[in-house]
Design an enzyme around this catalytic site. Sequence first.
Site, short mmCIF file in Angstrom:
data_model
loop_
_atom_site.label_atom_id
_atom_site.label_comp_id
_atom_site.label_asym_id
_atom_site.label_seq_id
_atom_site.Cartn_x
_atom_site.Cartn_y
_atom_site.Cartn_z
N ASP A 128 25.16 21.35 -28.23
CA ASP A 128 24.47 20.11 -27.85
C ASP A 128 23.44 19.95 -27.02
O ASP A 128 23.09 18.63 -26.84
CB ASP A 128 25.35 21.16 -25.74
CG ASP A 128 27.25 20.99 -26.28
OD1 ASP A 128 27.50 20.61 -27.05
OD2 ASP A 128 26.93 21.87 -25.48
N GLU A 135 1.01 -1.18 -0.13
CA GLU A 135 0.34 0.12 0.30
C GLU A 135 1.18 1.79 -0.14
O GLU A 135 0.52 2.42 -0.60
CB GLU A 135 -0.69 0.24 1.33
CG GLU A 135 -1.73 -0.97 1.17
CD GLU A 135 -1.44 -2.46 2.44
OE1 GLU A 135 -0.51 -2.36 2.16
OE2 GLU A 135 -2.29 -3.44 2.23
N ASN A 161 -0.08 -6.54 8.64
CA ASN A 161 0.40 -6.40 7.55
C ASN A 161 0.63 -4.57 7.89
O ASN A 161 1.45 -3.33 7.06
CB ASN A 161 -0.81 -6.52 6.43
CG ASN A 161 -0.03 -5.41 5.50
OD1 ASN A 161 0.33 -5.78 5.05
ND2 ASN A 161 -0.85 -4.58 4.41
N ASP A 169 25.76 22.77 -22.44
CA ASP A 169 25.95 24.13 -21.83
C ASP A 169 25.52 25.03 -23.56
O ASP A 169 25.11 25.99 -23.48
CB ASP A 169 25.92 25.09 -21.33
CG ASP A 169 27.83 25.45 -21.55
OD1 ASP A 169 28.04 24.84 -22.86
OD2 ASP A 169 28.35 25.95 -21.24
N ASP A 203 30.89 18.22 -22.40
CA ASP A 203 32.44 19.02 -23.71
C ASP A 203 33.55 19.27 -22.94
O ASP A 203 33.87 18.95 -21.26
CB ASP A 203 31.47 20.39 -24.10
CG ASP A 203 31.26 21.25 -22.47
OD1 ASP A 203 31.60 20.58 -21.23
OD2 ASP A 203 30.43 22.15 -23.25
N ASP A 212 3.83 -1.77 7.20
CA ASP A 212 3.54 -0.57 6.53
C ASP A 212 4.50 0.52 7.15
O ASP A 212 4.47 1.44 6.79
CB ASP A 212 2.11 -0.10 5.69
CG ASP A 212 2.43 -1.55 4.82
OD1 ASP A 212 3.70 -2.40 4.35
OD2 ASP A 212 1.16 -1.58 4.37
N ASN A 222 5.01 -14.98 3.36
CA ASN A 222 3.50 -14.48 4.54
C ASN A 222 2.67 -15.75 3.68
O ASN A 222 2.06 -16.46 4.75
CB ASN A 222 2.99 -13.24 4.59
CG ASN A 222 3.82 -13.15 5.97
OD1 ASN A 222 4.17 -13.38 6.35
ND2 ASN A 222 3.60 -11.36 6.16
#
Length: 936
Positions: A684, A363, A773, A680, A405, A777, A748
């Site tokens: 490029d 969940e 559970n 930049d 570069d 969690d 489980n």
Amino acid sequence: MNSFETVLRTLFSLFLTRRHTHRYFRRQAILESLNRLGTEERPASLRYESRKMRQVATDDVPAVLSRMDSSPEGLTSAQVESRRAQFGPNEVEHEKPLPAWRHLGRCYGNPFNLLLTALALISALTHDMKATVVIGTMVVLSTLIRFVQEGRSNRAAERLKAMVSNTATVIRRQVSDAAAVVGAGSDGARCCGEHLDTTQSAEPVELPISDLVPGDHVILSAGDMIPADCRVLTARDLFVSQGAMTGESLPVEKFSEIDRPFTSVFETPNLVFMGTNVVSGSATALVVATGPRTCFGTLSARVTASDRTPTAFEAGVNSVSWLLIRFALVMAPVVLLINGLTKGDWVDASLFALSVAVGLTPEMLPMIVTSTLARGAVTLSRRKVIVKRLDAIQNFGAMDILCTDKTGTITQDRIALARHTDVFGAPSGDVLRYAWLNSFHQTGLRNLLDRAVLEHVALDHDAPDAQDWRKQEWRKIDEIPFDFERRRMSVIVAEGDNPPLLICKGAVEEMLAACTWVSDGESTGALPLDAAMLVRLRAVTQDLNRQGLRVVAVAVREMPSAQSVYSVKDEAGLMLVGYIAFLDPPKETTAPALNALAAHGVEVKVLTGDSELVTAQVCAQVGFGHARFLTGPQIEKMSDAVLAHAVSKHRIFARLTPQHKERIVRALRDGGHVVGFLGDGINDAAALRAADIGISVDTGVDIAKEAADIILLEKSLMVLEEGVLEGRRTFCNMLKYIRMTASSNFGNVFSVLVGSAFLPFLPMLPLQLLVQNLLYDLSQTAIPFDRVDRGLIARPLKWNPRDLGRFMLFFGPVSSVFDIATFVLMWHVFGANSVARQSLFQSGWFVEGLLTQTLIVHMIRTPERPFIDSRAAWPLMLMTVLIAAIGIALPLSPLAGYFGLQALPLGYYPWLAGMIMGYAVLTTVMKKLYIRRFGW
């Protein structure tokens, strides 16, 4: 699916350039999609703006200024404010932040919560209110935790994106106080005020693109993004790449006037559109439409309501989710049949089967993924790395080849003019004078070389007569801007009544191709450029290159006095007068950064348009040794198959065009590498789009920043290395949760199957399974804050969902061994072997199962020995201790009866400690076996 829906799905990623910054350049062209739409399907607003654009295209300049209520000097502040209030900011319709109630609904509406809701409804219909309350609590907690975490993540992402902005050069009129006072009076005074306004000088200013309004004048040059739909007023060799709009592979030339009508606005040569970019040349343009009224914005507004195309990373997470859901859909009926047939109570069996299905669904997966990515992005920002797309972090961590570069990354980006020589290598003041005139008068793409020339002359280095010729009455007549095909640029200037002089500078080979004469060092002497002279000249430039100097050639040509318009064709028959040579030494941090990247499994390759001799010299100084290099002309002759083999053998690539860089990046990707590209410049942009992860810097040109996924606030490989490691940490933490949840849940369910087949009662009540559970969690919510072992981030990490199934099958049954041992313990040692004593049995397995599930977090979070060689961060440790304490205390608490639990005898706890120790030992052994065979 109708045609309009098809277009929406195709174009969704194309237009989200600011909030989600998808690479629209990779997507289908807008024009192709528009052609699929019937006229009746096109939005009314788009048809209206299309007519308006046609009207301004056919107007002459005075008429279009009048139509837009503008002036040759631009708009005043008062006009700007009025139009901003009318038209709003110049922003397209993005995916706007959802209202809180819709965001809450989205957080709820995932498959996991829907399964839980179905279970809660069934529990309510069967009057099992306890289960209904617990399941409802799980839904509420899962939804609220995700809502809060995603809200924080979205706000953090917006703050980061705000740190990277594109600007435009806008011409605005500066109105004096006197003019404002006069303009505030009577009608007559207002007329005077307006007259005074028109006399004010126009001032170019850099403004955020969002500040533009219709009627503004913008200055465009190479590398700029077109900030709005505009009419070109003046243009000088203006070439625009509008492939995103039309699908054209080549740039198109734009002009200020047209001599015939065109059927499509996209084909009209005096119109430019938001979302395209300037490849070369310069222009001034009048803003006609902004924001949602642009063609780009109109379609964007229609697609923001459709579902966003999943990225590769999202597709991987989704595949994991649906793997577990499918597994649940298979296992739940099996559990139902076994329990229904063996126990005879089909209602309880149904509830238990649904509980098992919920137990298999993670969940918290959406929340964990979002919060982990957001935390990683915020952490990266502290290291001067801005993440534009959160899911780009995965590719950042997976990158194994970085193409970069040279200038400013390998070198200091502090270029200095070191030499100015004649064609034979002797110092020459004339060459410096010509170079200064060219750099001073050009208005296109002014780069570091131009700045170095201007700074050198300003400081009078080796130019005793500089003050004299700088004071001469030079006037600019025209300009031929730079582009990356010619690799040169020219200005045409004149002094007094003398004939105009074309001064051209550029890359040596391209300049030699345009020259037919060579200066002999005297003011009037010229020698023909024959084959023998060519060999001599190249020897001079190569000698300069071997010294690590970047060489630019300078040539001149006297032009006819009557000529007033110039073009690329005039760059012919030039006389070479000499060279200017620049020094850009490597950064002190480059060599350590290269070593650090190599140690972390990232190979660096240098891709540059500079000379191979200069590049090799600089690279040798930073540790590349005598690395082999390829040049652009060599690559031009290679097929894709030959290039794919060559790119893996070479680390230096020189004299490249933008197309060469793109081919190299694609060849590396086709070879199975995850490729990052750092650049930049406008040259490029193609490679940035082709790479798995595009990286630019905040000082880069607009098109480079727009194409990038990651923006560096400092152009340094050391900063990049830190970013790579943080990207890997973030990815590791996500992988932890997915692995732990999948293996734990599988174990489980396997235990449930065994227990259901042999026990006369349910091994655990549905309510108990749900509470277990839920607690598990909650213990996972601290995973985004966990630390990561150095060994895990030493090498690139790749997303491979198929590994998950193997991991789940390998580690899941380990917990089942001790679950079954607990079954035997409770049945034979503590006598929980009848329906009347099932509560004791279920309590024993509840505690053991929760503690082993919680322990697996620490066992699987690291390949090292947990708690000894690798310890979790304190938030995860705290949550582990807290959940374990709740699990042990719950059967002893007043709430035990509510959940069907009971107090366990004291003799159980030594057995429990033994089970946990045994589980830790067996998991460690299995982990070693797994690492030995499959790696981690």
